[in-house]
Design a protein around this motif. Structure first.
Motif, short mmCIF file in Angstrom:
data_model
loop_
_atom_site.label_atom_id
_atom_site.label_comp_id
_atom_site.label_asym_id
_atom_site.label_seq_id
_atom_site.Cartn_x
_atom_site.Cartn_y
_atom_site.Cartn_z
N LEU A 45 0.84 -1.20 0.00
CA LEU A 45 0.00 0.00 0.00
C LEU A 45 0.87 1.24 0.00
O LEU A 45 2.03 1.20 0.40
N GLN A 46 0.28 2.34 -0.42
CA GLN A 46 0.94 3.63 -0.34
C GLN A 46 0.30 4.46 0.76
O GLN A 46 -0.92 4.44 0.93
N ILE A 47 1.14 5.14 1.50
CA ILE A 47 0.66 6.09 2.51
C ILE A 47 0.92 7.49 1.95
O ILE A 47 2.08 7.92 1.86
N LYS A 48 -0.13 8.16 1.57
CA LYS A 48 -0.02 9.48 0.95
C LYS A 48 -0.56 10.55 1.89
O LYS A 48 -1.62 10.37 2.48
N TRP A 217 -2.46 8.34 10.28
CA TRP A 217 -2.59 6.91 9.95
C TRP A 217 -2.42 6.10 11.23
O TRP A 217 -1.70 6.51 12.15
N GLN A 218 -3.07 4.94 11.26
CA GLN A 218 -2.88 3.97 12.35
C GLN A 218 -2.64 2.60 11.75
O GLN A 218 -3.35 2.17 10.84
N LEU A 219 -1.64 1.89 12.28
CA LEU A 219 -1.36 0.51 11.89
C LEU A 219 -1.60 -0.39 13.10
O LEU A 219 -1.14 -0.09 14.21
N SER A 220 -2.31 -1.49 12.88
CA SER A 220 -2.70 -2.38 13.98
C SER A 220 -2.58 -3.84 13.56
O SER A 220 -2.30 -4.17 12.39
N GLY A 221 -2.79 -4.72 14.53
CA GLY A 221 -2.84 -6.16 14.31
C GLY A 221 -3.97 -6.74 15.13
O GLY A 221 -5.11 -6.32 15.02
N LEU A 258 -9.16 9.47 9.80
CA LEU A 258 -7.95 8.69 10.05
C LEU A 258 -7.94 7.49 9.11
O LEU A 258 -8.96 6.81 8.95
N SER A 259 -6.80 7.20 8.52
CA SER A 259 -6.64 5.98 7.73
C SER A 259 -6.11 4.88 8.65
O SER A 259 -5.08 5.07 9.31
N LEU A 260 -6.80 3.76 8.69
CA LEU A 260 -6.43 2.62 9.54
C LEU A 260 -6.13 1.42 8.66
O LEU A 260 -6.91 1.09 7.77
N TYR A 261 -5.00 0.76 8.94
CA TYR A 261 -4.74 -0.52 8.28
C TYR A 261 -4.53 -1.59 9.34
O TYR A 261 -3.74 -1.41 10.28
N VAL A 262 -5.24 -2.72 9.18
CA VAL A 262 -5.17 -3.83 10.13
C VAL A 262 -4.53 -5.04 9.45
O VAL A 262 -5.09 -5.61 8.51
N ASN A 263 -3.36 -5.40 9.95
CA ASN A 263 -2.60 -6.54 9.45
C ASN A 263 -3.15 -7.84 10.06
O ASN A 263 -3.47 -7.88 11.24
N ARG A 264 -3.25 -8.90 9.27
CA ARG A 264 -3.81 -10.17 9.74
C ARG A 264 -2.86 -10.96 10.63
O ARG A 264 -3.26 -11.99 11.19
N LEU A 286 5.86 5.46 1.60
CA LEU A 286 5.45 6.82 1.89
C LEU A 286 5.50 7.67 0.62
O LEU A 286 6.44 7.56 -0.18
N ARG A 287 4.47 8.52 0.46
CA ARG A 287 4.40 9.39 -0.70
C ARG A 287 3.98 10.79 -0.27
O ARG A 287 2.98 10.95 0.45
N HIS A 288 4.75 11.78 -0.70
CA HIS A 288 4.34 13.16 -0.49
C HIS A 288 3.18 13.47 -1.44
O HIS A 288 3.30 13.26 -2.64
N GLU A 289 2.08 13.94 -0.88
CA GLU A 289 0.91 14.26 -1.69
C GLU A 289 0.76 15.78 -1.78
O GLU A 289 0.71 16.47 -0.76
N LYS A 290 0.71 16.29 -2.99
CA LYS A 290 0.62 17.73 -3.18
C LYS A 290 -0.76 18.24 -2.83
O LYS A 290 -1.75 17.52 -2.97
#
Length: 290
Positions: A45-48, A217-221, A258-264, A286-290
């Motif tokens: 995935l990209q985090i922009k 952003w939040q990353l979880s499991g 908030l963007s959340l991604y949950v890893n399995r 990671l991507r810089h978004e204009k």
């Protein structure tokens, strides 16, 4: 212990009943017990975001979670996983909790630490506590393992990641929701306002609280994607604090969501099965978004 065994027996029988209804029977047990748990799925995935500095454009983060070593997941398997992570050449490595299933019962710590130490990421390795890391008086055991393996343990605190030009993003880590004491305001203390903030929280459902703070952003499991999913019905069982967001990408909140991604996760717990919920490594760019 008796209560724990009763729960496992109930889940095992429930799973068996479901497989029988689906006509899978012993073949389904073999697949869920031996095959799917070894099928590693790599998600990219990209985090922009506009607050990600241009100097961070293309920086690669690799997240792994929920290995549950000691319960149907061995050091041999973990060694292969570590080699795979290194082959991806991550700039940052993130572990989102539950290293060992029962820390105070795990007997191969001296063999485990060199594997963790051998994970390489030039911009750092970071981790947080999961519920199993606290369980069985394991908090100090887990912290000592990770710190001696060159991981930065984020316990309601922040860590800036800086480039040579002074530009930065900020990693936040909070304690586990079930057996710890998560404190996001404490983690945010002294973090510059106009900084991209990436939160590590073992429990995905805390995203509802995090969405009320300046976190991007939040990353979880934690949820294992349900670990055992029934076609057309979804997860057989989801844990506390992992029921709202069991796997994948979500947008949480209305204003500036908030963007959340949950890893399995990688391993299993309670039952040695995965069904329609493959183990996962996640690569974020990671991507810089204009």
């Amino acid at each position: 212990m008796a209560k724990k065994q009763t729960r496992r027996t109930f889940l095992r029988r429930s799973f068996g009943s479901v497989l029988t209804l689906l006509g899978l029977s012993s073949g389904g047990f073999l697949y869920a017990n031996r095959i799917e748990p070894s099928l590693l799925d790599i998600q990219e995935l990209q985090i922009k975001h506009p607050l990600i500095p241009k100097s961070f454009d293309g920086i690669k983060l690799v997240q792994f979670s929920d290995t549950h070593l000691g319960f149907q997941y061995s050091l041999h398997q973990f060694t292969k996983l570590a080699k795979k992570i290194n082959s991806l050449q991550p700039d940052i490595i993130l572990f989102t909790g539950d290293l060992m299933d029962e820390p105070n019962q795990y007997t191969e710590i001296n063999k485990l630490m060199p594997i963790l130490k051998g994970l390489h990421a030039p911009f750092g390795k970071y981790c947080i506590f999961g519920n199993h890391d606290h369980g069985g008086y394991g908090s100090d055991i887990y912290r000592n393992i990770m710190e001696n393996s060159d991981f930065n343990v984020l316990l309601n605190e922040s860590a800036p990641v800086k480039m040579s030009d002074g530009s930065m993003i900020c990693l936040l880590g909070i304690d586990d929701a079930m057996l710890g004491n998560p404190n996001l305001p404490l983690a945010l203390r002294n973090v510059p306002q106009n900084t991209f903030k990436l939160l590590l929280s073992h429990a995905p459902d805390l995203a509802q609280t995090a969405a009320q703070y300046p976190v991007h952003w939040q990353l979880s499991g934690h949820s294992h994607g349900g670990q055992i999913k029934i076609p057309f019905l979804g997860a057989l069982v989801t844990p506390p604090f992992g029921q709202l967001y069991p796997e994948g990408l979500y947008s949480v909140g209305d204003d500036s969501p908030l963007s959340l991604y949950v890893n399995r996760g990688i391993g299993t717990t309670r039952l040695p099965f995965r069904f329609l919920s493959k183990p996962e490594l996640t690569i974020f760019t990671l991507r810089h978004e204009k």
